[in-house]
Design a protein around this motif. Structure first.
Motif, short mmCIF file in Angstrom:
data_model
loop_
_atom_site.label_atom_id
_atom_site.label_comp_id
_atom_site.label_asym_id
_atom_site.label_seq_id
_atom_site.Cartn_x
_atom_site.Cartn_y
_atom_site.Cartn_z
N VAL A 130 0.90 -1.30 -0.10
CA VAL A 130 -0.06 0.11 0.04
C VAL A 130 0.96 1.22 -0.02
CG1 VAL A 130 -1.54 1.56 1.46
CG2 VAL A 130 -2.05 -0.97 0.89
N LEU A 131 1.87 1.23 0.75
CA LEU A 131 2.81 2.35 0.80
C LEU A 131 3.30 2.59 -0.55
CD1 LEU A 131 4.54 1.83 4.18
CD2 LEU A 131 3.02 3.74 3.88
N LEU A 132 3.74 1.31 -0.99
CA LEU A 132 4.58 1.58 -2.61
C LEU A 132 3.59 1.90 -3.72
CD1 LEU A 132 7.19 -1.45 -2.10
CD2 LEU A 132 7.48 1.16 -2.01
N MET A 133 2.49 1.85 -3.36
CA MET A 133 1.28 2.14 -4.24
C MET A 133 1.43 3.73 -4.81
SD MET A 133 -0.93 -0.06 -5.38
CE MET A 133 -1.55 -1.85 -5.20
N PHE A 134 1.86 4.54 -3.75
CA PHE A 134 1.98 5.75 -4.16
C PHE A 134 3.03 6.15 -5.34
CE2 PHE A 134 0.43 5.80 0.36
CZ PHE A 134 -0.86 6.23 0.09
N VAL A 135 4.13 5.29 -4.98
CA VAL A 135 5.19 5.54 -5.77
C VAL A 135 4.79 4.73 -7.39
CG1 VAL A 135 7.35 4.66 -6.58
CG2 VAL A 135 6.91 4.94 -4.14
N ALA A 136 3.81 3.53 -7.29
CA ALA A 136 3.62 2.96 -8.69
C ALA A 136 2.71 3.87 -9.20
CB ALA A 136 2.75 1.69 -8.05
N THR A 137 1.96 4.67 -8.70
CA THR A 137 1.02 5.78 -9.41
C THR A 137 2.01 6.68 -10.44
OG1 THR A 137 -0.39 5.83 -7.30
CG2 THR A 137 -0.46 7.59 -9.32
N VAL A 138 3.12 6.95 -10.02
CA VAL A 138 3.91 7.86 -10.90
C VAL A 138 4.91 7.06 -11.76
CG1 VAL A 138 3.14 9.95 -9.56
CG2 VAL A 138 5.27 8.13 -8.93
N ARG A 139 4.87 5.51 -11.72
CA ARG A 139 6.01 4.91 -12.21
C ARG A 139 6.08 5.01 -13.72
NH1 ARG A 139 3.76 -1.46 -11.54
NH2 ARG A 139 2.17 -1.35 -13.15
N ASP A 140 5.26 5.76 -14.53
CA ASP A 140 5.31 6.10 -15.88
C ASP A 140 4.75 7.30 -16.25
OD1 ASP A 140 2.79 5.48 -16.23
OD2 ASP A 140 3.24 4.33 -18.13
N MET A 141 4.29 8.20 -15.23
CA MET A 141 3.43 9.51 -15.42
C MET A 141 2.42 9.39 -16.72
SD MET A 141 4.53 12.00 -13.55
CE MET A 141 4.32 13.44 -14.54
N GLY A 142 1.73 8.36 -16.69
CA GLY A 142 0.65 8.31 -17.69
C GLY A 142 1.25 8.30 -19.00
N ALA A 143 2.66 7.79 -19.52
CA ALA A 143 3.13 7.68 -20.83
C ALA A 143 2.55 6.60 -21.43
CB ALA A 143 4.84 7.40 -20.59
N GLY A 144 1.99 5.38 -20.85
CA GLY A 144 1.53 4.41 -21.39
C GLY A 144 0.29 4.90 -22.10
N THR A 145 -0.52 5.51 -20.95
CA THR A 145 -2.05 6.12 -21.67
C THR A 145 -1.85 6.82 -22.68
OG1 THR A 145 -2.89 5.64 -19.21
CG2 THR A 145 -3.98 7.06 -20.68
N TYR A 146 -0.77 7.83 -22.56
CA TYR A 146 -0.78 8.75 -23.71
C TYR A 146 -0.40 8.24 -25.19
CZ TYR A 146 2.04 11.89 -26.85
OH TYR A 146 2.38 12.84 -28.01
N LEU A 147 0.34 6.90 -24.99
CA LEU A 147 0.63 6.21 -26.20
C LEU A 147 -0.61 5.54 -26.57
CD1 LEU A 147 3.80 4.04 -26.94
CD2 LEU A 147 1.45 3.23 -27.62
N ILE A 148 -1.61 5.23 -25.70
CA ILE A 148 -2.66 4.53 -26.17
C ILE A 148 -3.76 5.44 -27.00
CG2 ILE A 148 -4.98 3.55 -25.29
CD1 ILE A 148 -2.80 2.27 -23.11
N GLN A 149 -4.03 6.81 -26.56
CA GLN A 149 -4.96 7.49 -26.91
C GLN A 149 -4.30 8.64 -27.99
OE1 GLN A 149 -5.18 11.40 -25.68
NE2 GLN A 149 -3.03 11.04 -25.40
N GLU A 150 -2.95 8.72 -28.12
CA GLU A 150 -2.60 9.70 -28.99
C GLU A 150 -2.98 9.52 -30.51
OE1 GLU A 150 -0.96 12.88 -30.69
OE2 GLU A 150 -0.87 12.49 -28.49
N LYS A 151 -3.42 10.65 -31.25
CA LYS A 151 -3.81 10.35 -32.43
C LYS A 151 -2.66 10.42 -33.70
CE LYS A 151 -8.42 12.99 -31.54
NZ LYS A 151 -9.08 14.16 -31.64
N ASN A 152 -1.72 11.16 -33.25
CA ASN A 152 -0.57 11.29 -34.43
C ASN A 152 0.53 10.74 -33.65
OD1 ASN A 152 1.09 12.01 -36.71
ND2 ASN A 152 1.49 14.14 -35.75
N LEU A 153 0.81 9.52 -33.72
CA LEU A 153 2.05 8.53 -32.69
C LEU A 153 3.02 8.60 -33.84
CD1 LEU A 153 2.47 7.47 -30.09
CD2 LEU A 153 2.10 5.20 -31.32
#
Length: 480
Positions: A45-68
């Motif tokens: 649980v303590l490490l969940m806070f670290v896991a939240t920022v482990r890729d700063m949403g970069a993977g989600t950005y790749l999924i939704q980016e229109k012009n990759l």
């Protein structure tokens, strides 16, 4: 891949993973004590806070980016790799102070293992995001299944050898290594291995808006275990962890599977059609019918389910399981709200919504945890109801989801759950809330509940009928 085929593979993936998780949990719960489970749970649980920022949403950005572009792929890889190494160092430095704060030296060793995990994870994250974008759920299913199997085998083996709570951390590390190796196999040949910074500002701009709310969300989700571990005991945290883990099976069985398809599905609809209210209402109808049915079943059959899965030493988690099932029932209708905002690019709304929901959740959880174990469960119910109402209100307002259609889908799902719940309620009435016999209540509740669910789906003409009808015709053709 079509949306229906994607859903099939996504569900197969989640259910295969769930079977592995259930079997490993059943075995490990009989090898490790509640206190040992509590040590690992609080650490994670303590490490969940670290896991939240482990890729700063970069993977989600790749999924939704229109012009990759290649530069943007390099930037995503740079963010994921850089954060993986950086966060590993943070965990290493924090391991001793955390163990000192909780007066539990085993937490330090667990954190050292998890630190290595963060270094390994980026090698799977980029490929994982690309496979999600391309809706290649058959490859994702294979990756997750094999990595989960490897992790479970290692955890059980080490627990059997007497390694204690660190066996769970080492199993998690093995799962990450297996996932990374499989990701390298599926990685497109055109993907660069060299990180780049040319488009890193774009990636970080997207991720910073997403992560600002996510940190608060993780804090709210894990506040109960943190507060119980400090205000009460690590043993109490272990009991809560088992209750939460059982109720969270619905998220793993249904919400995660549907969400993983809905993000690329909604994003595609938004790009091509300009709106996705129809898919949102349909997916939400699926989740509410299944979710409310699941919650009724858990409320009625909590004692026999816990006895079968974990054994009698976990009986103290029965009442908390029932309370968390009620809280989950309130939260189910809003399960896809953040996916809807993310698909439409409304990242700033996600941040504001998550911060509001997190603050009120933390307030109620802190109030409940200071009063006792049962009071904590009641406070979580109140917080879940407020969060769900507020989230749905924002979706209707900002995404343009028709309120009447949404409420009509809720009513249909409630009728399905009511019919499905008749069997479990009959088992509760016949055998009581704490039965000594185990298998008869389960058999009565599960079989009659499943029949009631199918009858309800066809009687109210629920959207799930579209999925059950082809299945019924296939089964009929095989046996006639």
């Amino acid at each position: 891949m079509s949306t229906r085929r994607s859903l099939v593979f996504s569900f197969l993936d989640r259910y295969a993973g769930l079977v592995i998780s259930i079997i490993s949990s059943m075995v490990i719960a009989r090898m490790l004590s509640p206190a040992e489970i509590g040590v690992y749970s609080v650490t994670i649980v303590l490490l969940m806070f670290v896991a939240t920022v482990r890729d700063m949403g970069a993977g989600t950005y790749l999924i939704q980016e229109k012009n990759l572009t290649t530069d943007r792929i390099r930037a995503v890889w740079a963010v994921q790799l850089g954060l993986g190494v950086g966060l590993a160092l943070v965990v290493l430095l924090a391991s001793y102070p955390v163990a000192l704060f909780y007066k539990e030296p085993r937490m330090r060793d667990i954190m050292l293992v998890i630190a290595v995990n963060y270094v390994v994870n980026p090698f799977g994250s980029l490929t994982y995001a690309w496979l999600m974008r391309e809706m290649r759920f058959e490859s994702l299913a294979l990756m997750r299944f094999l990595s989960s199997l490897c992790g479970a085998i290692v955890s059980i083996w080490l627990a059997w050898l007497g390694f204690g709570p660190i066996s769970l951390a080492l199993g998690s590390l093995m799962a990450a290594v297996a996932n990374a190796l499989l990701a390298i196999y599926f990685r497109p040949a055109s993907f660069p291995w060299l990180p780049g910074v040319r488009e890193i500002k774009t990636v970080l701009s997207f991720g910073s808006k997403l992560m600002s709310g996510s940190i608060f969300g993780v804090l709210a989700a894990n506040a109960p275990e943190l507060l119980i571990g400090k205000l009460q005991s690590l043993t109490a945290a272990g009991f809560y962890s088992r209750s939460s883990g059982l109720v969270q099976m619905f998220n793993r069985m249904v919400v995660d599977a549907v969400s993983s398809v809905c993000l690329p599905w909604f994003s595609k609809q938004a790009r091509e059609q300009g709106e996705f209210s129809g898919p949102f209402i349909k997916a939400t109808a699926y989740i509410t019918a299944l979710g409310w049915t699941f919650c009724v079943g858990v409320i009625c059959l909590a004692q026999p389910v816990i006895r079968v899965l974990y054994g009698s030493q976990w009986d103290q988690s029965v009442d908390m399981t029932r309370l968390l099932a009620v809280a989950t029932a309130f939260g189910v209708p809003a399960s896809l709200c953040n996916i809807a905002f993310l698909s439409s690019g409304a990242v700033s709304i996600i941040a504001r919504l998550t911060i509001f929901n997190a603050c009120q959740t933390i307030f109620f959880v802190a109030l409940g945890a200071s009063q006792g174990f049962t009071q904590l469960g009641l406070s979580i119910i109140v917080a879940a109801a407020i969060s769900s109402i507020f989230s749905l209100r924002q979706v209707v307002k900002h995404i343009g989801i028709p309120l009447k259609q949404l409420l009509a889908s809720f009513a249909n799902s409630a009728l399905v759950a009511l019919l499905a719940g008749m069997g479990p309620l009959a088992a509760l009435w016949a055998y009581g809330p704490y039965p000594e016999v185990i298998f008869m209540p389960l058999c009565v509740g599960i079989v009659t509940g499943a029949l009631g669910f199918v009858v309800g789906v066809f009687w109210v003409k629920h959207p799930l009928q579209e999925e059950l009808t082809p299945l019924w015709l296939k089964l009929k053709s095989r046996f006639t």
